[in-house]
Write a protein that holds these residues in place. Structure first.
Motif, PDB file in Angstrom:
ATOM      1  N   LYS A  25       0.832  -1.202   0.000  1.00  0.00           N
ATOM      2  CA  LYS A  25       0.000   0.000   0.000  1.00  0.00           C
ATOM      3  C   LYS A  25       0.868   1.254   0.000  1.00  0.00           C
ATOM      4  N   SER A  28       2.176   1.703  -3.523  1.00  0.00           N
ATOM      5  CA  SER A  28       1.160   2.057  -4.514  1.00  0.00           C
ATOM      6  C   SER A  28       0.965   3.564  -4.637  1.00  0.00           C
ATOM      7  N   LEU A  87      -5.687  -3.758  -3.145  1.00  0.00           N
ATOM      8  CA  LEU A  87      -4.943  -3.085  -2.084  1.00  0.00           C
ATOM      9  C   LEU A  87      -4.610  -1.637  -2.436  1.00  0.00           C
ATOM     10  N   THR A  88      -4.378  -1.385  -3.714  1.00  0.00           N
ATOM     11  CA  THR A  88      -4.005  -0.035  -4.122  1.00  0.00           C
ATOM     12  C   THR A  88      -5.208   0.904  -4.216  1.00  0.00           C
ATOM     13  N   LEU A  92      -7.311  -1.271   3.331  1.00  0.00           N
ATOM     14  CA  LEU A  92      -6.679  -2.545   3.672  1.00  0.00           C
ATOM     15  C   LEU A  92      -7.627  -3.435   4.464  1.00  0.00           C
TER      16      LEU A  92
END
Length: 289
Positions: A25, A28, A87-88, A92
């Motif tokens: 994360k 990203s 996730l990006t 989360l």
């Protein structure tokens, strides 16, 4: 003692994967998804390839082209694409909650495609678990995030991977399987890089984040393989849900996420139905024995 060791290793694996997700994360924010996948694949393939060679295993053999191995690699590619993309784009904690439906999806796949007998109680658990997923995704409602579909794609890929692993011949070692898995991540990363139009120059901070991502990825992968090889699987598997706890703590404390009551309710339904399914299977196995 074997069950205690296996459970501890499973918790360690889940903590490793949650920390890996954290650094994905972070990355990203600066790098595109394809680049993250490509770099992760190279690092993981090098680590597990080196381990395989050190043990005297061959990295390339005819076993690579067996149907279960090919299907497992396909599942790994789908899972990596869906999970890391999710996730990006979304919190989360939401991704972690949705991914907990994987064991239920594996049970569903085993019943539909492998002829495994599943009674009405486990079917009910599967339905309840998927209701939990819908509560988190909430299609058609105001809080619906289309990007959450990528997490569902990740679950499908993980289920295909796990089901295919059951048919993978014993001649293919765990280290070889792990090396193949990361090699497939390189491939899907390269395809996405081509679509995205190329990579971004990583900063010093990005390289440090990448190093931690690979470290926790390798720790998680190694620990989960070790956990599944010792003790009773039905005793160890419930600890797989500790990943959601780690992800919630990280999401709230580091990323400032605030999951709403629907997310918590959905997560509770997924975990509750998953635990029930595991305990039910354990009871049936004892009756057969």
């Amino acid at each position: 003692m074997e069950n205690i060791r296996g459970s501890a290793l499973m918790v360690l694996a889940m903590a490793g994967f949650a920390l890996e997700d954290t650094f994905i994360k972070f990355l990203s924010a600066d790098l595109v998804v394809g680049q993250i996948l490509f770099m992760m694949g190279i690092g993981g393939a090098l680590v597990f390839g080196t381990f395989s060679l050190a043990k005297g295993d061959r990295l390339f053999s005819r076993d690579f082209f067996m149907t279960p191995v090919l299907l497992r690699n396909l599942g790994e590619m789908i899972a990596a694409f869906g999970y890391i993309t999710a996730l990006t784009l979304i919190p989360l904690s939401s991704v972690a909650a949705i991914i907990q439906a994987t064991p239920l999806c594996v049970t569903l796949g085993a019943a539909l495609f492998m002829g495994e007998q599943v009674g009405w109680r486990r079917w009910s658990a599967i339905v309840v678990g998927f209701i939990g997923v819908l509560l988190i995704i909430r299609p058609g409602l105001e809080g619906f995030q289309p990007a959450s579909i990528f997490a569902v794609i990740g679950v499908a890929g993980l289920a295909l991977r796990d089901l295919s692993t059951r048919g993978t011949p014993a001649t293919v070692t765990s280290m070889q399987i792990s090396c193949y898995a990361f090699a497939m991540v390189i491939l899907i990363g390269a395809v996405l890089l081509f679509i995205d139009g190329g990579a971004v120059q990583p900063s010093t901070k990005n390289w440090i984040q990448l190093g931690f991502m690979l470290l926790f990825s390798v720790v998680g992968y190694y620990a989960i393989v070790a956990a599944m090889r010792i003790g009773d699987v039905s005793s160890i598997m419930p600890f797989r849900y500790s990943r959601l706890l780690f992800s919630l703590i990280i999401g709230i404390s580091i990323f400032g996420e605030r999951p709403d009551w629907l997310t918590y309710t959905g997560a509770a339904l997924i975990i509750g139905s998953g635990l029930y399914s595991i305990l039910r299977e354990r009871r049936l196995m004892r009756q057969v024995a």
